[in-house]
Design a protein around this motif. Sequence first.
Motif, PDB file in Angstrom:
ATOM      1  N   ASN A  56       0.836  -1.201   0.000  1.00  0.00           N
ATOM      2  CA  ASN A  56       0.000   0.000   0.000  1.00  0.00           C
ATOM      3  C   ASN A  56       0.868   1.246   0.000  1.00  0.00           C
ATOM      4  O   ASN A  56       2.087   1.176   0.206  1.00  0.00           O
ATOM      5  N   ASP A  57       0.241   2.396  -0.214  1.00  0.00           N
ATOM      6  CA  ASP A  57       0.955   3.684  -0.234  1.00  0.00           C
ATOM      7  C   ASP A  57       0.489   4.600   0.897  1.00  0.00           C
ATOM      8  O   ASP A  57       0.619   5.822   0.805  1.00  0.00           O
ATOM      9  N   LEU A  58      -0.046   4.016   1.964  1.00  0.00           N
ATOM     10  CA  LEU A  58      -0.568   4.825   3.057  1.00  0.00           C
ATOM     11  C   LEU A  58       0.529   5.644   3.720  1.00  0.00           C
ATOM     12  O   LEU A  58       1.601   5.131   4.041  1.00  0.00           O
ATOM     13  N   LYS A  59       0.241   6.901   3.938  1.00  0.00           N
ATOM     14  CA  LYS A  59       1.159   7.774   4.674  1.00  0.00           C
ATOM     15  C   LYS A  59       0.820   7.746   6.164  1.00  0.00           C
ATOM     16  O   LYS A  59      -0.330   7.522   6.545  1.00  0.00           O
ATOM     17  N   TYR A  60       1.815   7.992   6.968  1.00  0.00           N
ATOM     18  CA  TYR A  60       1.644   8.021   8.425  1.00  0.00           C
ATOM     19  C   TYR A  60       0.508   8.964   8.830  1.00  0.00           C
ATOM     20  O   TYR A  60      -0.340   8.627   9.650  1.00  0.00           O
ATOM     21  N   SER A  61       0.444  10.134   8.201  1.00  0.00           N
ATOM     22  CA  SER A  61      -0.547  11.145   8.564  1.00  0.00           C
ATOM     23  C   SER A  61      -1.954  10.797   8.098  1.00  0.00           C
ATOM     24  O   SER A  61      -2.925  11.402   8.554  1.00  0.00           O
ATOM     25  N   GLU A  62      -2.078   9.818   7.200  1.00  0.00           N
ATOM     26  CA  GLU A  62      -3.386   9.455   6.660  1.00  0.00           C
ATOM     27  C   GLU A  62      -4.088   8.392   7.495  1.00  0.00           C
ATOM     28  O   GLU A  62      -5.239   8.064   7.231  1.00  0.00           O
ATOM     29  N   THR A  63      -3.414   7.859   8.489  1.00  0.00           N
ATOM     30  CA  THR A  63      -3.993   6.793   9.288  1.00  0.00           C
ATOM     31  C   THR A  63      -4.507   7.329  10.614  1.00  0.00           C
ATOM     32  O   THR A  63      -4.047   8.356  11.114  1.00  0.00           O
ATOM     33  N   SER A  64      -5.463   6.603  11.181  1.00  0.00           N
ATOM     34  CA  SER A  64      -5.948   6.946  12.516  1.00  0.00           C
ATOM     35  C   SER A  64      -5.011   6.343  13.551  1.00  0.00           C
ATOM     36  O   SER A  64      -4.055   5.643  13.222  1.00  0.00           O
ATOM     37  N   THR A  65      -5.284   6.575  14.831  1.00  0.00           N
ATOM     38  CA  THR A  65      -4.456   5.989  15.878  1.00  0.00           C
ATOM     39  C   THR A  65      -4.859   4.554  16.190  1.00  0.00           C
ATOM     40  O   THR A  65      -4.208   3.909  17.016  1.00  0.00           O
ATOM     41  N   GLU A  66      -5.936   4.025  15.572  1.00  0.00           N
ATOM     42  CA  GLU A  66      -6.303   2.632  15.775  1.00  0.00           C
ATOM     43  C   GLU A  66      -5.146   1.765  15.279  1.00  0.00           C
ATOM     44  O   GLU A  66      -4.590   1.990  14.203  1.00  0.00           O
ATOM     45  N   SER A  67      -4.765   0.765  16.083  1.00  0.00           N
ATOM     46  CA  SER A  67      -3.495   0.073  15.859  1.00  0.00           C
ATOM     47  C   SER A  67      -3.414  -0.625  14.505  1.00  0.00           C
ATOM     48  O   SER A  67      -2.374  -0.575  13.837  1.00  0.00           O
ATOM     49  N   HIS A  68      -4.480  -1.289  14.064  1.00  0.00           N
ATOM     50  CA  HIS A  68      -4.433  -1.997  12.783  1.00  0.00           C
ATOM     51  C   HIS A  68      -4.368  -1.019  11.609  1.00  0.00           C
ATOM     52  O   HIS A  68      -3.697  -1.278  10.609  1.00  0.00           O
ATOM     53  N   ASP A  69      -5.058   0.107  11.752  1.00  0.00           N
ATOM     54  CA  ASP A  69      -5.065   1.115  10.694  1.00  0.00           C
ATOM     55  C   ASP A  69      -3.686   1.750  10.564  1.00  0.00           C
ATOM     56  O   ASP A  69      -3.093   1.770   9.481  1.00  0.00           O
ATOM     57  N   ARG A  70      -3.162   2.252  11.681  1.00  0.00           N
ATOM     58  CA  ARG A  70      -1.840   2.879  11.634  1.00  0.00           C
ATOM     59  C   ARG A  70      -0.758   1.871  11.302  1.00  0.00           C
ATOM     60  O   ARG A  70       0.223   2.183  10.623  1.00  0.00           O
ATOM     61  N   GLY A  71      -0.919   0.631  11.759  1.00  0.00           N
ATOM     62  CA  GLY A  71       0.067  -0.396  11.463  1.00  0.00           C
ATOM     63  C   GLY A  71       0.244  -0.648   9.980  1.00  0.00           C
ATOM     64  O   GLY A  71       1.313  -1.089   9.531  1.00  0.00           O
ATOM     65  N   GLN A  72      -0.810  -0.361   9.182  1.00  0.00           N
ATOM     66  CA  GLN A  72      -0.697  -0.558   7.739  1.00  0.00           C
ATOM     67  C   GLN A  72       0.370   0.335   7.121  1.00  0.00           C
ATOM     68  O   GLN A  72       1.017  -0.048   6.140  1.00  0.00           O
ATOM     69  N   ALA A  73       0.553   1.537   7.676  1.00  0.00           N
ATOM     70  CA  ALA A  73       1.582   2.437   7.153  1.00  0.00           C
ATOM     71  C   ALA A  73       2.974   1.856   7.392  1.00  0.00           C
ATOM     72  O   ALA A  73       3.857   1.942   6.530  1.00  0.00           O
ATOM     73  N   TRP A  74       3.186   1.237   8.579  1.00  0.00           N
ATOM     74  CA  TRP A  74       4.480   0.620   8.862  1.00  0.00           C
ATOM     75  C   TRP A  74       4.691  -0.618   7.993  1.00  0.00           C
ATOM     76  O   TRP A  74       5.753  -0.795   7.391  1.00  0.00           O
ATOM     77  N   ALA A  75       3.666  -1.482   7.908  1.00  0.00           N
ATOM     78  CA  ALA A  75       3.774  -2.680   7.078  1.00  0.00           C
ATOM     79  C   ALA A  75       4.020  -2.307   5.620  1.00  0.00           C
ATOM     80  O   ALA A  75       4.813  -2.954   4.917  1.00  0.00           O
ATOM     81  N   GLY A  76       3.340  -1.259   5.148  1.00  0.00           N
ATOM     82  CA  GLY A  76       3.505  -0.831   3.763  1.00  0.00           C
ATOM     83  C   GLY A  76       4.912  -0.332   3.477  1.00  0.00           C
ATOM     84  O   GLY A  76       5.494  -0.639   2.432  1.00  0.00           O
ATOM     85  N   ALA A  77       5.453   0.446   4.407  1.00  0.00           N
ATOM     86  CA  ALA A  77       6.823   0.933   4.231  1.00  0.00           C
ATOM     87  C   ALA A  77       7.808  -0.234   4.225  1.00  0.00           C
ATOM     88  O   ALA A  77       8.735  -0.283   3.411  1.00  0.00           O
ATOM     89  N   CYS A  78       7.596  -1.194   5.134  1.00  0.00           N
ATOM     90  CA  CYS A  78       8.471  -2.374   5.181  1.00  0.00           C
ATOM     91  C   CYS A  78       8.379  -3.172   3.889  1.00  0.00           C
ATOM     92  O   CYS A  78       9.395  -3.667   3.371  1.00  0.00           O
ATOM     93  N   TRP A  79       7.151  -3.313   3.367  1.00  0.00           N
ATOM     94  CA  TRP A  79       6.978  -4.089   2.132  1.00  0.00           C
ATOM     95  C   TRP A  79       7.670  -3.414   0.959  1.00  0.00           C
ATOM     96  O   TRP A  79       8.297  -4.085   0.132  1.00  0.00           O
ATOM     97  N   HIS A  80       7.582  -2.097   0.880  1.00  0.00           N
ATOM     98  CA  HIS A  80       8.251  -1.387  -0.204  1.00  0.00           C
ATOM     99  C   HIS A  80       9.768  -1.457  -0.060  1.00  0.00           C
ATOM    100  O   HIS A  80      10.497  -1.478  -1.062  1.00  0.00           O
ATOM    101  N   LEU A  81      10.266  -1.497   1.183  1.00  0.00           N
ATOM    102  CA  LEU A  81      11.692  -1.712   1.392  1.00  0.00           C
ATOM    103  C   LEU A  81      12.081  -3.104   0.880  1.00  0.00           C
ATOM    104  O   LEU A  81      13.135  -3.281   0.269  1.00  0.00           O
ATOM    105  N   ARG A  82      11.225  -4.085   1.110  1.00  0.00           N
ATOM    106  CA  ARG A  82      11.457  -5.453   0.630  1.00  0.00           C
ATOM    107  C   ARG A  82      11.488  -5.493  -0.891  1.00  0.00           C
ATOM    108  O   ARG A  82      12.313  -6.189  -1.493  1.00  0.00           O
ATOM    109  N   LYS A  83      10.581  -4.772  -1.545  1.00  0.00           N
ATOM    110  CA  LYS A  83      10.551  -4.732  -3.005  1.00  0.00           C
ATOM    111  C   LYS A  83      11.837  -4.120  -3.562  1.00  0.00           C
ATOM    112  O   LYS A  83      12.311  -4.509  -4.634  1.00  0.00           O
ATOM    113  N   LYS A  84      12.388  -3.162  -2.824  1.00  0.00           N
ATOM    114  CA  LYS A  84      13.598  -2.475  -3.286  1.00  0.00           C
ATOM    115  C   LYS A  84      14.854  -3.283  -2.999  1.00  0.00           C
ATOM    116  O   LYS A  84      15.752  -3.361  -3.855  1.00  0.00           O
ATOM    117  N   LEU A  85      14.939  -3.906  -1.817  1.00  0.00           N
ATOM    118  CA  LEU A  85      16.178  -4.560  -1.392  1.00  0.00           C
ATOM    119  C   LEU A  85      16.146  -6.076  -1.511  1.00  0.00           C
ATOM    120  O   LEU A  85      17.182  -6.725  -1.392  1.00  0.00           O
TER     121      LEU A  85
END
Length: 530
Positions: free
Chosen positions: A443-472
């Motif tokens: 996903n392309d979710l930005k940190y500021s676009e998520t709520s503080t609900e843990s699963h919602d905000r967690g998607q921004a971290w998972a998405g960043a990690c996944w894109h790091l995986r695609k790159k490295l």
Amino acid sequence: MFHKESSLSHPANRNRVDAFVSGVAAESVAVASAQRKTFLAQRSGSSLVVNTMTGNPAYLEGKLSMTMTGTATDASRSFLMENPGILGLSAEDTEELTEVDSFKWGGLKFIRRQQNHQGLPVFGASVLVGVDDKNQVRIVTSGLRSQISVKPGETAISLKEARQIARKDLGEAVELRGGITHKTVLYPTQQGHVRVYHLTVPAETPLGDWEYFIDVQNGEIVDSYNSMKFHSFYFAPRARVYSENPEETPLTTVMLRDVKSPYNKLDGRYCKVINEDAPGAVVGSNYRFDFPPEDTHFDECQVYYAVEKVYQYFLDLGFRGFTVNNPYGKVNSGQLAANVHTGTKYDNAYYSSSTGQIYFGDGSYPGNPGGLRDLAKEFDVVAHEFTHAVIDEYHPAMFGSEGAALHEGYADYFACSLLNDPDLGEYVVPAPEKAGMIRNCDNDLKYSETSTESHDRGQAWAGACWHLRKKLGQEVADFLIFGSMLVLGTTSPTFKYAKDMLLAVDQSWCGGEYKATIQRIFETERGIPV
């Protein structure tokens, strides 16, 4: 927990500490000090990043000491005793740092020490020191607090009264599923640290591992929240399972490895499966667990197979096993217990820190069009809950809304990375009634676009990690991301802190080779604070 659960909206979810650990209601602390500049100048190539909310280092890395005498534990203690000011402590403060854990990873021996004040643990405050084979300190990650002030006064509320306060707060319908445990700690508030009874209340109704912090002087509930995370070659018996889930993969025959002799029950070196609806499965005369998918014992085989695979995946990353902090694993040689057919048509899966076990409901679909399918039949659901248990083994009681979101983000990422599939929960979510999956790491979710609900905000971290995986690539990304989780020096991490730990692992183990890529993905593209 795998997805949002009604108990998460229970009034007992106060989570007031968020304002303190994330600085929502606090002013930033100025960073630089002459002492730290001198320290770095004397250690060429070393670096220090400060937590701007506490003024203390989030991490130091490099050749931080000369070779020291004694053991790695001795070296870590000597470093802390010789450099209290660098860490924002006094010499007296360092005397109250007590060793609580140690492990090896990435060629270093790590020693974790808990911060105490006046003999009481400071909740969420610890320091992790990494020592190499030459007895030199190479990395320090920290969540230490400076100048702790404690409200004076005598204890007026008994432990029995504190338990009654917590039970009353959970409601008249509260049903426990285990004993209430307790310890006395210093808990952070905007007005300073308060002496509290820290109670863990494992409840069936409302479902959760409820953490209560009750002022020992007046019985006030200072804070409370739900810490449950919902969502070798030898002879081996065989079983029919789905390698991923019933929609995407056919039934296939697999070996169930590491089953204990005489190989007739689903009780193995790494996993024991508990069927909450029936006695456990027994192997047939041909040493096969042959059950059709509609049989109650099929889920036992499916979950045993998944846990064994996920356990091996994390062992390959350097996981030490469930041996120190997991309540079940440390008395069962690192084994993880997995429960199937939890509840009645229960639409969730979860990890319980109070029992150290993972649980899978049957789901209420198709009788309930808005419900889920059997969660035990989805490999990535098992991997997600397993990851919660891994995090809890190293960082028990990780708290705060961002800590909870990181819990979910890491769990989503590793479940998807293991299967090389960014979609999570494709089978358990029936389409077209729902979107056809629980979450998607690509996903392309930005940190500021998520709520503080843990699963919602967690998607921004998972998405960043996944894109790091695609790159490295998976191997490099898994190493960096697992390492960043491992070296967290605080149990109340923010996204910024976890991102800084990712950079610290890259610097210490990869010479900063991936720094620019990490900063671009996590800071520029996702907006995680710098």
